[in-house]
Design an enzyme around this catalytic site. Structure first.
Site, PDB file in Angstrom:
ATOM      1  N   GLN A  60      -4.378  -5.071   7.140  1.00 28.61           N
ATOM      2  CA  GLN A  60      -5.398  -5.997   6.617  1.00 28.61           C
ATOM      3  C   GLN A  60      -5.414  -7.333   7.353  1.00 28.61           C
ATOM      4  O   GLN A  60      -6.220  -8.213   7.019  1.00 28.61           O
ATOM      5  CB  GLN A  60      -5.159  -6.246   5.115  1.00 28.61           C
ATOM      6  CG  GLN A  60      -5.341  -5.015   4.249  1.00 28.61           C
ATOM      7  CD  GLN A  60      -6.752  -4.443   4.292  1.00 28.61           C
ATOM      8  OE1 GLN A  60      -7.706  -5.124   4.666  1.00 28.61           O
ATOM      9  NE2 GLN A  60      -6.900  -3.182   3.911  1.00 28.61           N
ATOM     10  N   CYS A 103      -4.524   2.295  -3.803  1.00 27.95           N
ATOM     11  CA  CYS A 103      -3.277   2.860  -3.234  1.00 27.95           C
ATOM     12  C   CYS A 103      -2.130   1.869  -3.389  1.00 27.95           C
ATOM     13  O   CYS A 103      -1.314   1.700  -2.464  1.00 27.95           O
ATOM     14  CB  CYS A 103      -3.447   3.240  -1.762  1.00 27.95           C
ATOM     15  SG  CYS A 103      -4.706   4.461  -1.494  1.00 27.95           S
ATOM     16  N   ASP A 131       3.251  -4.070   8.204  1.00 29.62           N
ATOM     17  CA  ASP A 131       2.001  -3.332   8.064  1.00 29.62           C
ATOM     18  C   ASP A 131       0.872  -4.356   8.194  1.00 29.62           C
ATOM     19  O   ASP A 131       0.617  -5.140   7.287  1.00 29.62           O
ATOM     20  CB  ASP A 131       2.002  -2.659   6.676  1.00 29.62           C
ATOM     21  CG  ASP A 131       0.640  -2.130   6.267  1.00 29.62           C
ATOM     22  OD1 ASP A 131      -0.330  -2.347   7.004  1.00 29.62           O
ATOM     23  OD2 ASP A 131       0.563  -1.517   5.191  1.00 29.62           O
ATOM     24  N   LYS A 146     -10.232  -0.322  10.387  1.00 23.20           N
ATOM     25  CA  LYS A 146     -10.350  -1.545   9.584  1.00 23.20           C
ATOM     26  C   LYS A 146     -10.572  -2.761  10.488  1.00 23.20           C
ATOM     27  O   LYS A 146     -10.800  -3.861  10.005  1.00 23.20           O
ATOM     28  CB  LYS A 146      -9.076  -1.766   8.758  1.00 23.20           C
ATOM     29  CG  LYS A 146      -8.828  -0.688   7.722  1.00 23.20           C
ATOM     30  CD  LYS A 146      -7.553  -0.974   6.971  1.00 23.20           C
ATOM     31  CE  LYS A 146      -7.048   0.236   6.223  1.00 23.20           C
ATOM     32  NZ  LYS A 146      -7.829   0.597   5.048  1.00 23.20           N
ATOM     33  N   HIS A 179       0.878  -1.177   0.000  1.00 21.98           N
ATOM     34  CA  HIS A 179       0.000   0.000   0.000  1.00 21.98           C
ATOM     35  C   HIS A 179       0.918   1.231   0.000  1.00 21.98           C
ATOM     36  O   HIS A 179       1.994   1.201   0.600  1.00 21.98           O
ATOM     37  CB  HIS A 179      -0.839  -0.045   1.279  1.00 21.98           C
ATOM     38  CG  HIS A 179      -1.903   1.000   1.376  1.00 21.98           C
ATOM     39  ND1 HIS A 179      -1.634   2.316   1.697  1.00 21.98           N
ATOM     40  CD2 HIS A 179      -3.239   0.938   1.202  1.00 21.98           C
ATOM     41  CE1 HIS A 179      -2.757   3.007   1.729  1.00 21.98           C
ATOM     42  NE2 HIS A 179      -3.757   2.198   1.427  1.00 21.98           N
TER      43      HIS A 179
HETATM   44  N1  PLP Z   1      -1.676  -0.527   4.703  1.00 23.92           N
HETATM   45  C1  PLP Z   1      -2.622  -1.277   4.138  1.00 23.92           C
HETATM   46  C2  PLP Z   1      -2.292  -2.688   3.732  1.00 23.92           C
HETATM   47  C3  PLP Z   1      -3.899  -0.763   3.930  1.00 23.92           C
HETATM   48  O1  PLP Z   1      -4.836  -1.516   3.369  1.00 23.92           O
HETATM   49  C4  PLP Z   1      -4.160   0.575   4.317  1.00 23.92           C
HETATM   50  C5  PLP Z   1      -5.474   1.178   4.050  1.00 23.92           C
HETATM   51  O2  PLP Z   1      -6.165   0.800   3.144  1.00 23.92           O
HETATM   52  C6  PLP Z   1      -3.144   1.304   4.925  1.00 23.92           C
HETATM   53  C7  PLP Z   1      -1.913   0.727   5.098  1.00 23.92           C
HETATM   54  C8  PLP Z   1      -3.360   2.715   5.395  1.00 23.92           C
HETATM   55  O3  PLP Z   1      -4.197   2.697   6.508  1.00 23.92           O
HETATM   56  P1  PLP Z   1      -4.724   4.062   7.157  1.00 23.92           P
HETATM   57  O4  PLP Z   1      -5.346   4.843   6.039  1.00 23.92           O
HETATM   58  O5  PLP Z   1      -5.720   3.610   8.178  1.00 23.92           O
HETATM   59  O6  PLP Z   1      -3.557   4.750   7.754  1.00 23.92           O
END
Ligand code: PLP
Length: 411
Positions: free
Chosen positions: A206, A369, A203, A229, A126
């Site tokens: 998900q 993204c 990260d 999420k 992402h």
């Molecule tokens: N990392 C992953 C794998 C994501 O799916 C997302 C959001 O879709 C993010 C990071 C960013 O999360 P946030 O917008 O809550 O900071």
């Protein structure tokens, strides 16, 4: 959800009043949980108790309300520590979400990076777990190496031992891809990274919606996730780090609540997690997140996973029946999370999702993204359906019926 034995999809759905609403006169079929999921009533109640009964700042006031809010705030930290199986609550930092956590770690680690150091990131990340590292390349002269992907978008780890060298300082990867639903083999990655003396940042945005995580068993060094999420509020997230690593990092933001002593000349910072929580935190959101994590931990995960797999199987069979549909990730329900991205020949995902919306079906269309991944796969965008614990067969069937209508219009 205290009595796990009484679990049923219906009893679970009753905890989400938002599921009763209609969209364009149709029942809502929400399948964009990977973007943001709904939160159960117990989360709203916990936040409303804070707002209506003891709203006050934390770690400051000695009066009763201040004591109650500090206790509730620290109780949420205990819940986060339990949810991640951290060795102690001192390893939990509350942030505004995964994006903030990645930027925090990237900034703090970079203070000791030198030109010639290497960081390894996957091409499937992402943007939140990609751009901060790309900036370090520009700012510190470190080399950024990429783990490539297979044709289905899952990580290709076959050359990993040549990608992670003894110059590598950090490997940053997602636990589960927000596009393909593929689950990263973290044990393999940490084994190679640690052998070369590199740290591993994960990260987990998900992964945490699909059950508690064991950071000790995964043997990673930093782990981040977002509240919104994981059935919690927006504007809050968790960053976990090994205590000895947190103690060694410089602060990110400075200000109130993170100091031991300030003089006119200099400042001595608190150690560990407290060094990273400058200013008034999002108190109601942290308390709501604590309630969400308690709720998640009380779910019967074996049954939930079986249920999610059943729904995934139904969706997968329907999707793979569509001519000209390319599904990313594993083509089976095992070894993947219930996140399904697909491209339908000659149909743009924005058009697909726009028409689905007319039938009350909410899917995400776009690059998610993850433009480097889209580039690697020769795609511009996909449609993505992502399943949460409250989804049911009617949601899956509504999507499949509506997809047929989409094809009638677009083909
Ligand atoms: N990392 C992953 C794998 C994501 O799916 C997302 C959001 O879709 C993010 C990071 C960013 O999360 P946030 O917008 O809550 O900071």
């Amino acid at each position: 959800m205290s009595d796990t034995h009484n679990w049923s999809p219906e009893s679970l759905r009753r905890q989400f009043p938002i599921l009763d609403r209609k969209v364009h006169g149709e029942p809502l079929h929400y399948l964009d949980n990977a973007a943001t999921t709904f939160s159960p009533e117990c989360v709203h109640e916990a936040m409303s108790r804070y707002e209506n009964h003891y709203r006050s700042n934390v770690q400051r006031g000695v009066y009763q309300l201040g004591v109650e809010s500090t206790e509730a705030y620290e109780e949420a930290r205990n819940s986060a520590a339990k949810f991640l199986n951290a060795t102690s609550a001192d390893e939990i930092i509350f942030t505004s979400g995964t994006t903030f956590s990645v930027n925090l770690i990237a900034y703090c680690l970079s203070q000791s990076f030198k030109p010639g150091d290497e960081i390894v990131v996957s091409v499937a990340e992402h943007h939140s777990n990609f751009i901060p590292w790309q900036r370090l390349r520009e700012q510190c002269g470190v080399e950024m190496k990429l783990i490539p992907v297979l044709a289905n978008g899952s990580l290709d780890l076959s050359q990993l031992d040549t990608i992670i060298t003894d110059r590598c300082r950090l490997v940053a990867v997602s636990h589960i891809s927000n596009v393909t639903g593929s689950i990263t083999d973290l044990k393999h990655i940490t084994g190679l990274a640690h052998r070369q003396g590199a740290l591993v940042f994960v990260d987990g945005a998900q992964a945490t919606p699909h059950g508690p995580v064991d950071v000790q068993a995964l043997n990673v060094d930093f782990y981040a996730f977002s509240g919104h999420k994981s059935y919690g509020p927006t504007g809050v997230g968790v960053l976990w780090g090994r205590r000895e690593l947190l103690d060694a990092l410089p602060p990110f933001l400075t200000g109130g609540g993170m100091i031991e002593r300030v003089t006119a000349q200099t400042t001595r910072y608190l150690s560990g997690n407290r060094r990273f929580e400058a200013g008034t935190p999002p108190i109601a959101q942290v308390i709501g997140l604590g309630a969400a994590l308690d709720w998640l931990m009380a779910l019967p995960w074996q049954e939930i996973r079986d249920y999610e797999q059943k729904l995934s199987g139904r969706l997968l069979a329907g999707l793979l029946d569509i001519q000209g549909l390319r599904l990313l990730g594993e083509q089976a329900v095992t070894h993947r999370a219930p996140i399904f991205s697909f491209d339908i020949e000659s149909c743009h995902s924005h058009d697909v999702c726009q028409i689905l919306d007319d039938y009350g079906v909410a899917l995400r269309g776009g690059h998610h993204c993850a433009q480097p991944l889209m580039d690697a796969l020769g795609l511009v965008a996909t449609s993505r359906a992502s399943i949460a614990v409250f989804n049911n067969e009617s949601d899956i069937d509504a999507l499949l019926v509506a997809l047929n209508k989409v094809l009638e219009v677009l083909r």
